[in-house]
Scaffold this active site. Structure first.
Site, PDB file in Angstrom:
ATOM      1  N   ARG A 157      11.966   1.079 -10.879  1.00  0.00           N
ATOM      2  CA  ARG A 157      10.618   0.530 -10.840  1.00  0.00           C
ATOM      3  C   ARG A 157       9.970   0.816 -12.183  1.00  0.00           C
ATOM      4  O   ARG A 157      10.355   1.740 -12.878  1.00  0.00           O
ATOM      5  CB  ARG A 157       9.799   1.189  -9.716  1.00  0.00           C
ATOM      6  CG  ARG A 157      10.371   1.025  -8.326  1.00  0.00           C
ATOM      7  CD  ARG A 157      10.193  -0.404  -7.834  1.00  0.00           C
ATOM      8  NE  ARG A 157       8.798  -0.775  -7.691  1.00  0.00           N
ATOM      9  CZ  ARG A 157       8.075  -0.501  -6.607  1.00  0.00           C
ATOM     10  NH1 ARG A 157       8.586   0.158  -5.606  1.00  0.00           N
ATOM     11  NH2 ARG A 157       6.812  -0.901  -6.543  1.00  0.00           N
ATOM     12  N   LYS A 174       3.557   5.844   4.744  1.00  0.00           N
ATOM     13  CA  LYS A 174       2.795   4.618   4.499  1.00  0.00           C
ATOM     14  C   LYS A 174       2.561   3.831   5.786  1.00  0.00           C
ATOM     15  O   LYS A 174       2.158   2.668   5.744  1.00  0.00           O
ATOM     16  CB  LYS A 174       3.543   3.727   3.503  1.00  0.00           C
ATOM     17  CG  LYS A 174       3.898   4.400   2.183  1.00  0.00           C
ATOM     18  CD  LYS A 174       4.719   3.465   1.312  1.00  0.00           C
ATOM     19  CE  LYS A 174       5.224   4.142   0.062  1.00  0.00           C
ATOM     20  NZ  LYS A 174       6.040   3.244  -0.784  1.00  0.00           N
ATOM     21  N   PRO A 195       0.803  -1.213   0.000  1.00  0.00           N
ATOM     22  CA  PRO A 195       0.000   0.000   0.000  1.00  0.00           C
ATOM     23  C   PRO A 195       0.848   1.281   0.000  1.00  0.00           C
ATOM     24  O   PRO A 195       2.001   1.273   0.418  1.00  0.00           O
ATOM     25  CB  PRO A 195      -0.803  -0.116   1.305  1.00  0.00           C
ATOM     26  CG  PRO A 195      -0.668  -1.530   1.742  1.00  0.00           C
ATOM     27  CD  PRO A 195       0.669  -1.967   1.245  1.00  0.00           C
ATOM     28  N   GLU A 196       0.226   2.381  -0.461  1.00  0.00           N
ATOM     29  CA  GLU A 196       0.874   3.682  -0.464  1.00  0.00           C
ATOM     30  C   GLU A 196       0.056   4.642   0.403  1.00  0.00           C
ATOM     31  O   GLU A 196      -0.801   4.200   1.174  1.00  0.00           O
ATOM     32  CB  GLU A 196       1.020   4.187  -1.902  1.00  0.00           C
ATOM     33  CG  GLU A 196       1.827   3.244  -2.793  1.00  0.00           C
ATOM     34  CD  GLU A 196       1.988   3.742  -4.222  1.00  0.00           C
ATOM     35  OE1 GLU A 196       1.871   4.966  -4.456  1.00  0.00           O
ATOM     36  OE2 GLU A 196       2.219   2.903  -5.128  1.00  0.00           O
ATOM     37  N   ARG A 252      16.967  20.138  -4.893  1.00  0.00           N
ATOM     38  CA  ARG A 252      17.330  18.753  -5.185  1.00  0.00           C
ATOM     39  C   ARG A 252      17.848  18.594  -6.603  1.00  0.00           C
ATOM     40  O   ARG A 252      17.594  19.425  -7.485  1.00  0.00           O
ATOM     41  CB  ARG A 252      16.120  17.827  -4.997  1.00  0.00           C
ATOM     42  CG  ARG A 252      15.400  17.964  -3.693  1.00  0.00           C
ATOM     43  CD  ARG A 252      16.216  17.550  -2.505  1.00  0.00           C
ATOM     44  NE  ARG A 252      16.578  16.144  -2.532  1.00  0.00           N
ATOM     45  CZ  ARG A 252      17.031  15.469  -1.474  1.00  0.00           C
ATOM     46  NH1 ARG A 252      17.154  16.073  -0.305  1.00  0.00           N
ATOM     47  NH2 ARG A 252      17.365  14.204  -1.587  1.00  0.00           N
ATOM     48  N   ARG A 265       5.106 -11.117   3.441  1.00  0.00           N
ATOM     49  CA  ARG A 265       6.502 -10.994   3.003  1.00  0.00           C
ATOM     50  C   ARG A 265       7.370 -10.287   4.031  1.00  0.00           C
ATOM     51  O   ARG A 265       8.584 -10.237   3.898  1.00  0.00           O
ATOM     52  CB  ARG A 265       6.541 -10.250   1.653  1.00  0.00           C
ATOM     53  CG  ARG A 265       5.806 -11.006   0.562  1.00  0.00           C
ATOM     54  CD  ARG A 265       5.726 -10.220  -0.727  1.00  0.00           C
ATOM     55  NE  ARG A 265       7.028 -10.075  -1.367  1.00  0.00           N
ATOM     56  CZ  ARG A 265       7.230  -9.367  -2.480  1.00  0.00           C
ATOM     57  NH1 ARG A 265       6.202  -8.746  -3.058  1.00  0.00           N
ATOM     58  NH2 ARG A 265       8.422  -9.283  -3.006  1.00  0.00           N
TER      59      ARG A 265
END
Length: 286
Positions: free
Chosen positions: A264, A57, A2-3, A155, A115
């Protein structure tokens, strides 16, 4: 997964069903699921659940007992869920912690994590503050626009990894990074340092809109996500690019959604999200 939207949906359901309930017992099935604070487990018995918050999260349960406050923080990670007693799971052997309550609308909250990429932590206030400081950057729902722009201006690197860097911006994972960037018409590999301020503001506004819409839908049930009561998030039906490789662009630009393999999977439209690479010119030798 989940996020952030899924974690927020979890926090809201727990708040609605268990706030004010008393924790009678806490059963830990395997000790290594508790990252820190296991020796304080006995303190929580008899404590009242006073608040429920989301950080990135993770979901933090705040308990009070005899004037003292302590917290149970559950990292949802890749596969973690917090489930009420009646919610069925396909693999019940992966329920590693059970919190047993009286006085609430539910009698049990279970931490299911097959997991085990996430853990639970038992913390006092100082421990929670340190936990938040080392793990989470700004919250994308509450950070002011001006602060977000300054953050991006400070950044370097590629845009999508920055959105997913939990110590910079907490809570956005691969699914929502893809959806936000498509709607903001920004390529995943755009260099942050080359973004104009107008693009940063557009990114901020899109990020807020996507996350709030996803929360209103209960998140996205991709793979194994369920809310504590077993309901699925409905935002998956509103995904425009995530998992849509080879399908026509929903903007009807005539191109198809492509998949970019990097850290990803990134899904994007090459027309709506053009990649503006840095080109270096050298003067010809005399």
């Amino acid at each position: 997964m989940p996020e952030l939207p899924e974690a927020e949906a979890v926090a809201r359901q727990i708040r609605a069903h268990l706030l004010g309930a008393q924790l009678n017992d806490c059963v830990v099935g395997r000790a290594d699921i508790v990252r820190e604070g296991l020796p304080t487990l006995s303190w929580y018995r008899g404590a009242m659940l006073e608040d429920v918050e989301r950080y990135g999260k993770s979901v933090a349960l705040g308990f009070r007992k005899e004037g003292e406050r302590r917290y149970v923080v559950a990292e949802l990670g890749m596969t973690g869920l917090l489930l009420f007693h009646a919610t069925q799971t396909r693999h019940p052997q992966h329920v590693h912690v059970r919190l047993l309550f009286t006085g609430g609308r539910e009698s049990e909250l279970r931490y299911w994590n097959p997991r085990r990429f996430g853990r639970m932590s038992l913390l006092d206030r100082a421990g929670l503050d340190a936990y938040r400081a080392r793990r989470f950057g700004v919250d994308p729902l509450t950070v002011p626009r001006e602060e977000f722009v300054r953050l991006l201006q400070s950044r370097r690197g590629r845009l999508k990894p920055l959105l997913m860097h939990q110590q910079v911006i907490a809570g956005i994972g691969n699914i929502y990074a893809n959806e936000i960037l498509f709607r903001a018409r920004l390529h995943p590999n755009r260099e942050v340092a080359r973004l104009r301020e107008t693009a940063m503001i557009r990114l901020y506004d899109t990020m807020q809109a996507v996350l709030r819409e996803a929360i209103a839908c209960g998140g996205s049930s991709v793979k194994d996500f369920f809310a504590p009561d077993g309901t699925e998030g409905q935002y998956r039906s509103r995904h425009l690019v995530y998992g849509k490789e080879g399908q026509p662009c929903p903007n009807r630009c005539g191109r198809i959604i492509r998949r970019l393999q990097s850290e990803r999977s990134s899904f994007f439209c090459p027309a709506c999200q053009p990649f503006k690479a840095t080109i270096l010119f050298r003067a010809a030798p005399h």
